[in-house]
Design an enzyme around this catalytic site. Structure first.
Site, PDB file in Angstrom:
ATOM      1  N   TYR A  45      53.825  47.152  60.597  1.00  0.00           N
ATOM      2  CA  TYR A  45      52.982  46.537  59.647  1.00  0.00           C
ATOM      3  C   TYR A  45      52.579  45.249  60.223  1.00  0.00           C
ATOM      4  CZ  TYR A  45      53.653  49.472  55.483  1.00  0.00           C
ATOM      5  OH  TYR A  45      53.737  50.334  54.600  1.00  0.00           O
ATOM      6  N   GLY A  46      53.639  44.598  61.157  1.00  0.00           N
ATOM      7  CA  GLY A  46      53.437  43.226  61.573  1.00  0.00           C
ATOM      8  C   GLY A  46      52.395  42.635  62.328  1.00  0.00           C
ATOM      9  N   CYS A  76      61.108  45.005  53.350  1.00  0.00           N
ATOM     10  CA  CYS A  76      60.494  44.541  54.389  1.00  0.00           C
ATOM     11  C   CYS A  76      59.991  43.233  54.382  1.00  0.00           C
ATOM     12  CB  CYS A  76      59.138  45.582  54.480  1.00  0.00           C
ATOM     13  SG  CYS A  76      57.997  45.233  55.606  1.00  0.00           S
ATOM     14  N   ASN A  77      60.068  42.153  55.479  1.00  0.00           N
ATOM     15  CA  ASN A  77      59.932  40.974  55.316  1.00  0.00           C
ATOM     16  C   ASN A  77      58.215  40.921  55.062  1.00  0.00           C
ATOM     17  OD1 ASN A  77      62.498  39.430  55.599  1.00  0.00           O
ATOM     18  ND2 ASN A  77      62.519  41.353  56.876  1.00  0.00           N
ATOM     19  N   CYS A 186      63.411  40.544  60.366  1.00  0.00           N
ATOM     20  CA  CYS A 186      62.536  41.978  60.230  1.00  0.00           C
ATOM     21  C   CYS A 186      63.716  42.951  60.052  1.00  0.00           C
ATOM     22  CB  CYS A 186      62.000  42.378  61.409  1.00  0.00           C
ATOM     23  SG  CYS A 186      61.251  43.758  61.444  1.00  0.00           S
ATOM     24  N   THR A 187      63.478  43.643  59.125  1.00  0.00           N
ATOM     25  CA  THR A 187      64.859  44.654  58.616  1.00  0.00           C
ATOM     26  C   THR A 187      64.999  45.571  59.811  1.00  0.00           C
ATOM     27  OG1 THR A 187      63.246  46.196  57.311  1.00  0.00           O
ATOM     28  CG2 THR A 187      64.421  44.606  56.366  1.00  0.00           C
TER      29      THR A 187
HETATM   30  N1  DGL Z   1      60.607  45.940  58.899  1.00  0.00           N
HETATM   31  C1  DGL Z   1      59.584  45.480  58.650  1.00  0.00           C
HETATM   32  C2  DGL Z   1      59.855  43.813  58.243  1.00  0.00           C
HETATM   33  O1  DGL Z   1      60.974  43.566  57.858  1.00  0.00           O
HETATM   34  C3  DGL Z   1      58.344  45.205  59.361  1.00  0.00           C
HETATM   35  C4  DGL Z   1      58.288  45.658  60.775  1.00  0.00           C
HETATM   36  C5  DGL Z   1      56.782  46.197  61.107  1.00  0.00           C
HETATM   37  O2  DGL Z   1      56.394  47.092  60.716  1.00  0.00           O
HETATM   38  O3  DGL Z   1      56.131  45.384  61.769  1.00  0.00           O
HETATM   39  O4  DGL Z   1      59.371  43.014  58.411  1.00  0.00           O
END
Ligand code: DGL
Length: 269
Positions: A45-46, A76-77, A186-187
């Protein structure tokens, strides 16, 4: 909407990173029934826009709504930064989000030089800017976007040479600036703690947010009288839309916990 204690709790992430948070919640809340939804097909998602992330997150919520969840944790942050307000406006049950552990890190740091690893989406968000501004008066924060790490964790690669090289590239500049605390914002990165530990001196604290989120979830459920008090061990269902044939194996490796209450359900969307 009438919610009841026996309904499940949804947990979502762009992929498998949120499992690091789920582990903390599973441990703290053994009676709860958790449904984990990995949007791995669309990870990371980043580097997506807020509109794209929100539409993916809404798809996961739609899926979870059909399972009558009593609460959802956005593990997810990046998704929290982009979409949490829209989700809270849209749905009537408690929605727990997360953000990089800037406040706990500020309390732990002695020299007040703190490194933060996160996705570019989180670091460029208005929510994150507001968080930093709030703490920035006497603290020097050094932020580092970590392109490529999420993709490796999605393959359960927690120790390859490629991974170590990437980590070194991101962490070395922070060490040169003399950080004494490193925030994993980020998780997915929580799974890299052992690899990160090998690259940094022992006196540097590593801080992530899984336990804080679990405590917050427990607090919210207790307050709303939604805590499962059945006394029986809750199950954990995993759903993914990963195109990887071995998605279940990846999840099992990262889960690395009691498999008696583990169930891989397959593709959700
Ligand atoms: N695990 C996600 C987070 O805590 C997102 C990582 C990603 O998809 O870029 O931000």
């Amino acid at each position: 909407m009438n919610l009841s204690q026996n309904q499940p709790i949804g947990v979502i992430d762009s992929g498998v990173g949120g499992i690091s948070v789920l582990k903390c919640m599973r441990e703290l809340l053994p009676n709860e029934y958790f449904i984990y939804v990995a949007d791995s097909k669309y990870a990371p998602y980043g580097e997506k826009t807020n509109v794209e992330i929100t539409s993916r997150v809404l798809a996961a919520f739609e899926f979870l709504n059909k399972q009558y969840v009593k609460s959802v944790v956005v593990a997810c942050n990046t998704a929290t930064a982009s979409s949490i307000q829209i989700l809270r406006d849209e749905f009537n049950y408690p929605i727990i989000g997360m953000e990089p552990a800037v406040k706990p890190a500020s309390n732990i740091s002695t020299n007040k030089i703190i490194g933060i690893l996160a996705t570019s989406g989180t670091l460029s968000s208005a929510k994150f800017s507001a968080l930093l501004t709030h703490h920035e008066t006497d603290i020097h924060f050094i932020t580092q976007p970590c392109f490529g790490l999420v993709e490796l964790v999605e393959k359960a690669d927690l120790e390859s040479a490629e991974l170590q090289e990437l980590l070194k590239k991101y962490i070395d500049p922070l060490l040169k600036k003399d950080i004494d605390t490193l925030v994993l914002g980020c998780t997915h990165y929580s799974f890299l703690k052992p690899a990160i530990r090998k690259l940094i001196p022992n006196h540097i604290h590593i801080v992530d947010t899984g336990n804080a989120v679990a405590n917050h979830l427990k607090h919210v459920l207790t307050e709303k009288n939604l805590l499962n008090k059945s006394g029986t061990l809750g199950v954990t269902d995993f759903w993914s839309n990963s195109l990887d044939q071995n998605a279940d194996q990846v999840i099992k490796k990262l889960w690395s916990q009691n498999l008696n209450t583990f169930s891989y359900k397959g593709i959700w969307a």
